[in-house]
Motif scaffolding. Structure first.
Motif, PDB file in Angstrom:
ATOM      1  N   GLU A 149       1.079  -1.511   0.157  1.00 52.89           N
ATOM      2  CA  GLU A 149      -0.097  -0.340  -0.194  1.00 52.89           C
ATOM      3  C   GLU A 149       0.548   1.313   0.399  1.00 52.89           C
ATOM      4  OE1 GLU A 149      -3.487  -0.474  -0.512  1.00 52.89           O
ATOM      5  OE2 GLU A 149      -3.219  -2.192  -0.413  1.00 52.89           O
ATOM      6  N   ASP A 150       0.055   2.750  -0.576  1.00 47.65           N
ATOM      7  CA  ASP A 150       1.439   3.715  -0.224  1.00 47.65           C
ATOM      8  C   ASP A 150       1.018   3.902   1.242  1.00 47.65           C
ATOM      9  OD1 ASP A 150       2.372   5.608  -1.743  1.00 47.65           O
ATOM     10  OD2 ASP A 150       0.082   6.640  -2.378  1.00 47.65           O
ATOM     11  N   ILE A 151       2.525   3.720   1.790  1.00 48.72           N
ATOM     12  CA  ILE A 151       1.975   4.363   3.260  1.00 48.72           C
ATOM     13  C   ILE A 151       3.330   4.226   4.001  1.00 48.72           C
ATOM     14  CG2 ILE A 151       0.981   3.238   5.636  1.00 48.72           C
ATOM     15  CD1 ILE A 151      -1.195   1.730   4.511  1.00 48.72           C
ATOM     16  N   GLU A 152       3.576   5.456   4.230  1.00 48.43           N
ATOM     17  CA  GLU A 152       5.069   5.720   4.580  1.00 48.43           C
ATOM     18  C   GLU A 152       5.438   5.508   6.294  1.00 48.43           C
ATOM     19  OE1 GLU A 152       7.131   8.578   2.004  1.00 48.43           O
ATOM     20  OE2 GLU A 152       4.890   9.708   2.175  1.00 48.43           O
ATOM     21  N   VAL A 153       5.975   4.784   6.052  1.00 44.53           N
ATOM     22  CA  VAL A 153       6.279   4.276   7.460  1.00 44.53           C
ATOM     23  C   VAL A 153       7.774   4.631   7.903  1.00 44.53           C
ATOM     24  CG1 VAL A 153       4.842   2.087   8.269  1.00 44.53           C
ATOM     25  CG2 VAL A 153       7.255   1.934   8.030  1.00 44.53           C
ATOM     26  N   ASP A 154       7.779   5.559   9.610  1.00 49.54           N
ATOM     27  CA  ASP A 154       9.479   5.868   9.890  1.00 49.54           C
ATOM     28  C   ASP A 154      10.067   4.232  10.067  1.00 49.54           C
ATOM     29  OD1 ASP A 154       9.230   8.660   9.550  1.00 49.54           O
ATOM     30  OD2 ASP A 154       8.605   8.907  11.501  1.00 49.54           O
ATOM     31  N   ASN A 155       9.226   3.469  11.032  1.00 47.75           N
ATOM     32  CA  ASN A 155       9.269   2.273  11.636  1.00 47.75           C
ATOM     33  C   ASN A 155       8.948   0.709  12.085  1.00 47.75           C
ATOM     34  OD1 ASN A 155       9.957   2.601  14.527  1.00 47.75           O
ATOM     35  ND2 ASN A 155      11.000   4.114  14.074  1.00 47.75           N
ATOM     36  N   ILE A 156       8.947   0.195  12.157  1.00 47.82           N
ATOM     37  CA  ILE A 156       8.419  -0.677  12.162  1.00 47.82           C
ATOM     38  C   ILE A 156       9.294  -2.214  13.507  1.00 47.82           C
ATOM     39  CG2 ILE A 156       6.498  -3.007  12.288  1.00 47.82           C
ATOM     40  CD1 ILE A 156       6.396  -2.070   9.610  1.00 47.82           C
ATOM     41  N   SER A 157       8.851  -1.883  14.725  1.00 44.44           N
ATOM     42  CA  SER A 157       9.332  -2.443  16.321  1.00 44.44           C
ATOM     43  C   SER A 157       8.608  -3.140  16.855  1.00 44.44           C
ATOM     44  CB  SER A 157       9.886  -1.068  16.751  1.00 44.44           C
ATOM     45  OG  SER A 157       9.594  -0.504  17.550  1.00 44.44           O
ATOM     46  N   LEU A 158       9.718  -4.170  17.386  1.00 44.29           N
ATOM     47  CA  LEU A 158       9.003  -5.156  18.238  1.00 44.29           C
ATOM     48  C   LEU A 158       9.128  -4.367  19.677  1.00 44.29           C
ATOM     49  CD1 LEU A 158       7.275  -7.615  18.272  1.00 44.29           C
ATOM     50  CD2 LEU A 158       9.314  -8.609  17.702  1.00 44.29           C
ATOM     51  N   LYS A 159       8.130  -4.342  20.352  1.00 43.56           N
ATOM     52  CA  LYS A 159       8.758  -4.084  21.774  1.00 43.56           C
ATOM     53  C   LYS A 159       8.400  -4.592  22.792  1.00 43.56           C
ATOM     54  CE  LYS A 159       9.649   1.057  20.888  1.00 43.56           C
ATOM     55  NZ  LYS A 159       9.303   2.658  21.309  1.00 43.56           N
ATOM     56  N   HIS A 160       9.454  -4.703  23.776  1.00 42.72           N
ATOM     57  CA  HIS A 160       8.848  -5.844  25.191  1.00 42.72           C
ATOM     58  C   HIS A 160       8.446  -4.667  26.364  1.00 42.72           C
ATOM     59  CE1 HIS A 160      10.097  -8.982  28.294  1.00 42.72           C
ATOM     60  NE2 HIS A 160       8.928  -9.722  27.583  1.00 42.72           N
ATOM     61  N   GLY A 161       6.743  -5.055  26.888  1.00 45.63           N
ATOM     62  CA  GLY A 161       6.250  -4.718  27.427  1.00 45.63           C
ATOM     63  C   GLY A 161       6.275  -3.840  27.269  1.00 45.63           C
ATOM     64  N   CYS A 162       6.139  -2.876  27.896  1.00 43.12           N
ATOM     65  CA  CYS A 162       5.736  -1.142  28.182  1.00 43.12           C
ATOM     66  C   CYS A 162       6.917  -0.285  28.709  1.00 43.12           C
ATOM     67  CB  CYS A 162       4.459  -0.748  29.012  1.00 43.12           C
ATOM     68  SG  CYS A 162       2.649  -0.768  28.836  1.00 43.12           S
ATOM     69  N   SER A 163       7.143   0.951  27.577  1.00 41.64           N
ATOM     70  CA  SER A 163       7.756   1.875  27.102  1.00 41.64           C
ATOM     71  C   SER A 163       8.613   1.871  28.274  1.00 41.64           C
ATOM     72  CB  SER A 163       7.876   2.786  26.173  1.00 41.64           C
ATOM     73  OG  SER A 163       6.569   3.921  26.157  1.00 41.64           O
ATOM     74  N   GLU A 164       7.012   2.362  29.475  1.00 42.14           N
ATOM     75  CA  GLU A 164       7.019   3.527  30.680  1.00 42.14           C
ATOM     76  C   GLU A 164       8.281   2.744  31.536  1.00 42.14           C
ATOM     77  OE1 GLU A 164       3.124   5.515  28.832  1.00 42.14           O
ATOM     78  OE2 GLU A 164       4.294   2.906  29.235  1.00 42.14           O
ATOM     79  N   PHE A 165       8.547   1.725  31.985  1.00 41.45           N
ATOM     80  CA  PHE A 165       9.320   1.050  32.237  1.00 41.45           C
ATOM     81  C   PHE A 165      10.572   0.844  32.298  1.00 41.45           C
ATOM     82  CE2 PHE A 165       5.380  -2.745  32.388  1.00 41.45           C
ATOM     83  CZ  PHE A 165       5.142  -1.979  33.041  1.00 41.45           C
TER      84      PHE A 165
END
Length: 438
Positions: free
Chosen positions: A316-332
């Protein structure tokens, strides 16, 4: 007014209550209760104070005693209903709110509270009726309006004649079906969707808005994030559940890309119908303006879905900066930087500390134990695009207009004035403009 209500002690207690110094007020009530015997107002002061101290059982006890002398019983019943709800006794809260309505059928708050209790038990049709009743009393009741609109994510009421909001919602849903808008992700589909949906909204209810920024598509799973953050915020430990929680985060460049991702999330078929959401970032100093998330229980599941999303976005015509895989919440991450690292096959990956279990038990011990009939029902989102979705997309477009993202012009050609969006952008406008990456 009697002698007690003219007394210095009474005025001091009232001042303590107004100043939210409830513990001090309680001590003074204990003292004066021995001096002024058989004063009904003292029972009411006890009820109000225990209510504000969130000592719900005692609040109920004294509110019930107050019913014997209180003329405006509907207010007391409503407070009893709230107390029962906080205790997880939902069916008893329902009866209390019904008693309030019986005593005063013109008290809108009781209808709203009754609707929320019905939602808790998955009784969506009954909840809808209560929010409509509140709106019939006051068509400017924003709480009832918001609750009713959000209910459209869970149920599609069929009776258009019950309220204009139901009519608008059903027409938007039919509009999407009739035009097959949901079959693609191109700008023209979005333009039709927004133009015709907003025309419908303005035809029936001008200046309609919703003070929300996130669109969810949910399964019936309870992530219980509120509970997990209580554990972390009070004890600075990560709950065990979060060690098995992974999320795919998609950072997008423009608001049009965000809308396209929402259309993908709305249509995509996942094995577990994973919870997913699209958002505009409204947290101060948090990088990235437009984001999508998919929540997963296992690393292998997350990697599979991430690959699938990558392939769809590439088509599709969709622009992304990045796609990442994260563990839990970034607040931690600030407290535990190693938690961010994902390497389940490595001994170096952060492990749950079993000593933290005692902290979790403390938090859980504070939660009321519900009987089976009172347990909260978690329901999945219904399929299709609804009024809530359109109003939130309007907020996204307003956000784009304010920060200078002109991509919105590809799909919408009108200015959207939004006090809610303007308000939370006040203190971070320059930061958001710098985060814009076009």
């Amino acid at each position: 007014m009697n002698k007690f209500q003219n007394s210095k002690e009474f005025n001091e207690i009232v001042k303590n209550l107004n100043d939210k110094n409830f513990s001090k007020a309680l001590k003074k009530i204990d003292l004066i209760s021995k001096k002024y015997l058989n004063e009904n107002i003292i029972l009411k002061l006890y009820a109000i104070t225990y209510f504000n101290l969130m000592e719900w059982e005692k609040a109920i006890e004294y509110f019930k005693k107050s019913l014997n002398f209180e003329q405006a019983k509907y207010k007391i019943y409503t407070n009893i209903g709230v107390s029962y709800f906080k205790l997880g006794k939902i069916n008893q809260s329902i009866q209390a709110f019904k008693n309030s309505i019986e005593d005063n059928p013109s008290f809108g708050l009781a209808y709203n509270n009754l609707g929320v209790s019905y939602l808790e038990l998955g009784m969506f049709d009954k909840a809808v009726d209560q929010f409509i009743s509140a709106l019939k009393l006051n068509d400017s009741d924003d709480v009832a309006k918001t609750k009713l609109i959000n209910t459209f994510n869970l149920i599609r009421p069929k009776a258009n004649d019950k309220h204009q909001l139901i009519k608008i919602n059903n027409k938007i849903n039919n509009l999407v079906k009739d035009n097959d808008i949901n079959s693609g992700y191109h700008n023209n589909y979005i333009k039709i969707l927004l133009k015709e949906s907003n025309q419908l909204i303005n035809r029936y209810m001008k200046n309609l808005s919703l003070n929300e920024t996130q669109i969810f598509r949910k399964n019936s799973e309870n992530l219980n994030c509120g509970r997990h953050f209580k554990v972390f915020n009070e004890f600075n430990v990560i709950p065990k559940y979060c060690f098995g929680c992974y999320k795919i985060q998609i950072n997008l460049k423009t608001v049009v890309d965000l809308i396209k991702l929402f259309l993908i999330f709305n249509k995509i078929k996942l094995k577990r119908n994973n919870i997913r959401k699209c958002i505009i970032e409204n947290r101060n100093k948090i990088q990235g303006n437009y984001k999508g998330y998919i929540y997963c229980k296992e690393i292998t599941e997350a990697e599979t879905i991430k690959k699938m999303i990558n392939e769809i976005i590439a088509q599709e015509d969709i622009e992304v900066d990045n796609i990442s895989l994260k563990h839990g919440c970034s607040e931690f991450y600030e407290s535990y930087p190693e938690f961010k690292k994902i390497n389940p096959n490595s001994e170096k990956q952060m492990k749950y500390d079993n000593e933290w279990k005692s902290f979790e038990e403390i938090i859980d011990s504070r939660e009321p134990k519900r009987i089976e009939e009172d347990k909260k029902i978690f329901s999945k989102s219904i399929e299709g695009i609804n009024l809530s979705d359109i109003l939130i997309i309007n907020n996204w477009i307003s956000y784009a207009q304010i920060i200078g993202d002109e991509s919105y012009k590809k799909v919408y050609d009108k200015k959207i004035e939004n006090v809610f969006v303007n308000k939370f952008l006040e203190d971070q406008l320059e930061f958001r403009k710098k985060e814009l990456k076009i």
